[in-house]
Design an enzyme around this catalytic site. Sequence first.
Site, mmCIF file in Angstrom:
data_model
loop_
_atom_site.group_PDB
_atom_site.id
_atom_site.type_symbol
_atom_site.label_atom_id
_atom_site.label_comp_id
_atom_site.label_asym_id
_atom_site.label_seq_id
_atom_site.Cartn_x
_atom_site.Cartn_y
_atom_site.Cartn_z
ATOM 1 N N HIS A 205 49.342 32.239 36.138
ATOM 2 C CA HIS A 205 48.572 32.974 37.145
ATOM 3 C C HIS A 205 47.271 33.560 36.625
ATOM 4 O O HIS A 205 46.490 34.100 37.392
ATOM 5 C CB HIS A 205 49.416 34.095 37.754
HETATM 6 C C1 UD1 Z 1 47.572 41.035 39.047
HETATM 7 C C2 UD1 Z 1 47.086 41.722 37.781
HETATM 8 C C3 UD1 Z 1 47.585 40.961 36.563
HETATM 9 C C4 UD1 Z 1 49.077 40.760 36.627
HETATM 10 C C5 UD1 Z 1 49.434 40.076 37.927
HETATM 11 C C6 UD1 Z 1 50.903 39.883 38.066
HETATM 12 C C7 UD1 Z 1 44.908 42.858 37.830
HETATM 13 C C8 UD1 Z 1 43.510 42.757 37.423
HETATM 14 N N1 UD1 Z 1 45.641 41.745 37.685
HETATM 15 O O1 UD1 Z 1 46.951 39.757 39.103
HETATM 16 O O2 UD1 Z 1 47.282 41.702 35.401
HETATM 17 O O3 UD1 Z 1 49.492 39.978 35.524
HETATM 18 O O4 UD1 Z 1 48.969 40.906 39.002
HETATM 19 O O5 UD1 Z 1 51.212 39.166 39.222
HETATM 20 O O6 UD1 Z 1 45.352 43.908 38.233
HETATM 21 N N2 UD1 Z 1 48.356 37.942 46.708
HETATM 22 C C9 UD1 Z 1 49.263 37.670 47.721
HETATM 23 N N3 UD1 Z 1 50.298 38.546 47.888
HETATM 24 C C10 UD1 Z 1 50.473 39.663 47.136
HETATM 25 C C11 UD1 Z 1 49.533 39.922 46.121
HETATM 26 C C12 UD1 Z 1 48.499 39.057 45.908
HETATM 27 O O7 UD1 Z 1 49.145 36.689 48.418
HETATM 28 O O8 UD1 Z 1 51.443 40.413 47.367
HETATM 29 C C13 UD1 Z 1 47.250 36.981 46.483
HETATM 30 C C14 UD1 Z 1 45.965 37.381 47.154
HETATM 31 O O9 UD1 Z 1 45.323 36.218 47.591
HETATM 32 C C15 UD1 Z 1 45.173 38.001 46.031
HETATM 33 C C16 UD1 Z 1 45.632 37.193 44.834
HETATM 34 O O10 UD1 Z 1 46.999 36.912 45.085
HETATM 35 O O11 UD1 Z 1 43.811 37.948 46.256
HETATM 36 C C17 UD1 Z 1 45.498 37.907 43.515
HETATM 37 O O12 UD1 Z 1 46.127 39.195 43.559
HETATM 38 P P1 UD1 Z 1 45.587 40.381 42.622
HETATM 39 O O13 UD1 Z 1 46.449 41.576 42.759
HETATM 40 O O14 UD1 Z 1 44.108 40.569 42.828
HETATM 41 O O15 UD1 Z 1 45.692 39.793 41.170
HETATM 42 P P2 UD1 Z 1 46.844 38.965 40.467
HETATM 43 O O16 UD1 Z 1 46.322 37.628 40.155
HETATM 44 O O17 UD1 Z 1 48.131 39.063 41.233
#
Ligand code: UD1
Length: 376
Positions: A205
């Site tokens: 991821h």
């Molecule tokens: C975040 C953390 C990362 C951690 C990871 C674990 C930061 C900078 N990054 O990354 O350190 O290892 O979580 O999973 O804080 N999304 C969904 N559903 C959700 C959450 C996210 O669909 O419940 C999708 C959205 O399109 C979102 C993308 O995932 O834009 C990324 O989510 P985000 O929280 O920005 O970062 P992660 O890649 O999950």
Amino acid sequence: MKILNVAGARPNFMKLAPLVREMEARPGISALLVHTGQHYDTNMAGQFFRDLQLPSPYASLAVGSGSHATQTAEVMKRLEPVLEETQPDLVLVVGDVNSTLAAALTAVKLQIPVAHVEAGLRSRDRTMPEEINRLLTDAMADYLFVTEESGRENLLREGVDARKIHFVGNVMIDALEVFRPLWTASTIHRRLGLSAIEYGVVTLHRPTNVDDGRTLRDLIDALLEVSREIPLVFPVHPRTLSRLSSLNGTSSRLGHDVQASTPRGLRCVEPLGYPDFMALVAGARVVLTDSGGLQEETTALGVPCLTLRENTERPVTVTHGTNRIVGTSARRVVDETFRVLQSAGAAPPRPPLWDGHAAERIVTILARHGSEADAG
Ligand code: UD1
């Protein structure tokens, strides 16, 4: 003593569960939980609250997804009134996600002491958003709880007062032990047709691995090659899913059939809950991952781990554990995986203090300091 604990994203939930339990068991400590909502899907957040028996949050900030600045700023804006209303004696943050940094910054500006659990880890790669979050959170924290000796060394090198640093072990490993009965009872192997066969587990991821089409395609090709030798189960993170669906032709080569009775190839499944995922990892022949926490969990479980990154902020998993940093070149990933599959090395003993008692140590230190502050 009132402690306000902040949870934001998936890797925070299993770290907070043993801490909140320990706080609730101590007379004199009142524990509040705030969920920022950085992760919000049931399979990224809700099911973890249920399975890990986390209390209902005192406040849910529902910040959702967004750019780094938006997410960080929204947590700050929405947390500030909660801190003003609840007046905690301490704000406790875990890990290195955007919510960790945002909550620490909000608290420190209100002159509320901050405890950072999992402090001092450094990849020395400032292109990782988590590295910036770690550096800044540690610069603000009053209590820095470290999981491994490298954490202490990094913090001392950065000029942190040694009296603030506490080497306590690893709350992620506490969770592994506290919830062992839960994950050993999981039926995931039967549900995926994996009973009594060898398999590997994959997670990917990190933006550096999944946001660039070429890197992601190379990694998928490597995984497909490995999966001709051993089935690989790949619970796909939402970020990765959206990138995979935009890679022409790739998704059609991935197996999505979760119900298949004979596991084959690279099997993509939905993100799994904690009990199913830990059961899967504990029984795996090899784990291929770019996660931070999984490097630690595989080390504690004695499962070989290949980290698909150029660095790690958790060097003890390499020096004392089962982890190898193999980078993202397809050839190397395939060769290293086949090497693991051909070897039968005994698992090394766990790193120092990864004994399931980190939360006890942390809460004891906080309670002692709390009562000294009252006396003073
Ligand atoms: C975040 C953390 C990362 C951690 C990871 C674990 C930061 C900078 N990054 O990354 O350190 O290892 O979580 O999973 O804080 N999304 C969904 N559903 C959700 C959450 C996210 O669909 O419940 C999708 C959205 O399109 C979102 C993308 O995932 O834009 C990324 O989510 P985000 O929280 O920005 O970062 P992660 O890649 O999950």
